[in-house]
Design a protein around this motif. Structure first.
Motif, PDB file in Angstrom:
ATOM      1  N   GLU A 181      -0.633 -11.348  -6.815  1.00 59.03           N
ATOM      2  CA  GLU A 181      -1.815 -11.068  -5.988  1.00 59.03           C
ATOM      3  C   GLU A 181      -1.423 -10.896  -4.521  1.00 59.03           C
ATOM      4  OE1 GLU A 181      -5.781 -10.257  -5.158  1.00 59.03           O
ATOM      5  OE2 GLU A 181      -4.686 -10.289  -7.050  1.00 59.03           O
ATOM      6  N   ASP A 182      -0.509 -11.717  -4.027  1.00 63.10           N
ATOM      7  CA  ASP A 182      -0.022 -11.566  -2.651  1.00 63.10           C
ATOM      8  C   ASP A 182       0.644 -10.208  -2.459  1.00 63.10           C
ATOM      9  OD1 ASP A 182      -0.947 -14.052  -1.964  1.00 63.10           O
ATOM     10  OD2 ASP A 182       1.025 -15.032  -2.076  1.00 63.10           O
ATOM     11  N   ARG A 183       1.426  -9.781  -3.436  1.00 66.62           N
ATOM     12  CA  ARG A 183       2.083  -8.466  -3.344  1.00 66.62           C
ATOM     13  C   ARG A 183       1.053  -7.344  -3.324  1.00 66.62           C
ATOM     14  NH1 ARG A 183       7.081  -9.171  -7.657  1.00 66.62           N
ATOM     15  NH2 ARG A 183       8.281 -10.637  -6.401  1.00 66.62           N
ATOM     16  N   ARG A 184       0.011  -7.481  -4.153  1.00 65.57           N
ATOM     17  CA  ARG A 184      -1.038  -6.456  -4.186  1.00 65.57           C
ATOM     18  C   ARG A 184      -1.753  -6.379  -2.838  1.00 65.57           C
ATOM     19  NH1 ARG A 184      -6.058  -5.846  -4.174  1.00 65.57           N
ATOM     20  NH2 ARG A 184      -6.523  -8.049  -4.271  1.00 65.57           N
ATOM     21  N   ARG A 185      -2.070  -7.548  -2.266  1.00 64.07           N
ATOM     22  CA  ARG A 185      -2.748  -7.555  -0.966  1.00 64.07           C
ATOM     23  C   ARG A 185      -1.854  -6.974   0.124  1.00 64.07           C
ATOM     24  NH1 ARG A 185      -4.962 -12.668  -2.684  1.00 64.07           N
ATOM     25  NH2 ARG A 185      -3.267 -13.729  -1.624  1.00 64.07           N
ATOM     26  N   ALA A 186      -0.549  -7.267   0.071  1.00 66.48           N
ATOM     27  CA  ALA A 186       0.376  -6.712   1.056  1.00 66.48           C
ATOM     28  C   ALA A 186       0.430  -5.188   0.937  1.00 66.48           C
ATOM     29  CB  ALA A 186       1.770  -7.309   0.870  1.00 66.48           C
ATOM     30  N   LYS A 187       0.467  -4.703  -0.280  1.00 69.21           N
ATOM     31  CA  LYS A 187       0.471  -3.250  -0.505  1.00 69.21           C
ATOM     32  C   LYS A 187      -0.822  -2.625   0.033  1.00 69.21           C
ATOM     33  CE  LYS A 187       0.777   0.101  -4.264  1.00 69.21           C
ATOM     34  NZ  LYS A 187       0.774   0.272  -5.718  1.00 69.21           N
ATOM     35  N   ASP A 188      -1.949  -3.288  -0.227  1.00 65.93           N
ATOM     36  CA  ASP A 188      -3.233  -2.798   0.288  1.00 65.93           C
ATOM     37  C   ASP A 188      -3.255  -2.788   1.813  1.00 65.93           C
ATOM     38  OD1 ASP A 188      -4.103  -2.494  -2.311  1.00 65.93           O
ATOM     39  OD2 ASP A 188      -5.414  -4.262  -2.296  1.00 65.93           O
ATOM     40  N   ARG A 189      -2.682  -3.810   2.453  1.00 63.04           N
ATOM     41  CA  ARG A 189      -2.638  -3.859   3.919  1.00 63.04           C
ATOM     42  C   ARG A 189      -1.805  -2.708   4.479  1.00 63.04           C
ATOM     43  NH1 ARG A 189      -2.210  -9.438   3.124  1.00 63.04           N
ATOM     44  NH2 ARG A 189       0.060  -9.338   3.305  1.00 63.04           N
ATOM     45  N   VAL A 190      -0.664  -2.454   3.841  1.00 66.25           N
ATOM     46  CA  VAL A 190       0.195  -1.352   4.301  1.00 66.25           C
ATOM     47  C   VAL A 190      -0.551  -0.029   4.168  1.00 66.25           C
ATOM     48  CG1 VAL A 190       2.295  -0.052   3.732  1.00 66.25           C
ATOM     49  CG2 VAL A 190       2.368  -2.548   3.851  1.00 66.25           C
ATOM     50  N   GLU A 191      -1.221   0.159   3.053  1.00 67.92           N
ATOM     51  CA  GLU A 191      -1.984   1.401   2.839  1.00 67.92           C
ATOM     52  C   GLU A 191      -3.116   1.528   3.856  1.00 67.92           C
ATOM     53  OE1 GLU A 191      -3.181   5.017   1.221  1.00 67.92           O
ATOM     54  OE2 GLU A 191      -1.310   3.913   1.060  1.00 67.92           O
ATOM     55  N   ALA A 192      -3.835   0.434   4.120  1.00 70.02           N
ATOM     56  CA  ALA A 192      -4.925   0.474   5.099  1.00 70.02           C
ATOM     57  C   ALA A 192      -4.382   0.783   6.493  1.00 70.02           C
ATOM     58  CB  ALA A 192      -5.676  -0.861   5.106  1.00 70.02           C
ATOM     59  N   GLN A 193      -3.238   0.182   6.836  1.00 68.44           N
ATOM     60  CA  GLN A 193      -2.621   0.452   8.134  1.00 68.44           C
ATOM     61  C   GLN A 193      -2.239   1.924   8.260  1.00 68.44           C
ATOM     62  OE1 GLN A 193      -2.342  -1.729  10.630  1.00 68.44           O
ATOM     63  NE2 GLN A 193      -1.474  -0.161  11.955  1.00 68.44           N
ATOM     64  N   ARG A 194      -1.691   2.493   7.186  1.00 68.74           N
ATOM     65  CA  ARG A 194      -1.302   3.901   7.190  1.00 68.74           C
ATOM     66  C   ARG A 194      -2.527   4.803   7.396  1.00 68.74           C
ATOM     67  NH1 ARG A 194      -1.287   8.075   4.026  1.00 68.74           N
ATOM     68  NH2 ARG A 194      -2.164   6.976   2.247  1.00 68.74           N
ATOM     69  N   VAL A 195      -3.620   4.500   6.694  1.00 62.28           N
ATOM     70  CA  VAL A 195      -4.846   5.302   6.829  1.00 62.28           C
ATOM     71  C   VAL A 195      -5.394   5.188   8.245  1.00 62.28           C
ATOM     72  CG1 VAL A 195      -7.250   5.485   6.073  1.00 62.28           C
ATOM     73  CG2 VAL A 195      -5.425   5.232   4.376  1.00 62.28           C
TER      74      VAL A 195
END
Length: 66
Positions: A43-57
């Motif tokens: 779950e932590d990895r998924r949230r980190a991936k989501d944060r990176v994607e949100a930052q990119r957007v």
């Protein structure tokens, strides 16, 4: 006439029985704890991936409007 041979088997004490039950429960508890820990890691990895994607957007949106 001879008496039949007697087989002696030790009857487990209450303490021995409780220790056996405790070991069964603890091993199950450890499995559950490890499973919960791994689920948390995923779950932590998924949230980190989501944060990176949100930052990119956000960065793309910011540079597109600048």
């Amino acid at each position: 006439m001879q008496a039949a041979p007697v087989r002696a088997t030790a009857i487990p004490s209450v303490t021995d029985a409780l220790r056996a039950v405790e070991s069964l429960l603890m091993s199950s508890g450890q499995r559950t704890a490890r499973r919960n820990a791994w689920t948390s890691v995923l779950e932590d990895r998924r949230r980190a991936k989501d944060r990176v994607e949100a930052q990119r957007v956000l960065e793309q949106t910011f540079t597109a409007h600048s």
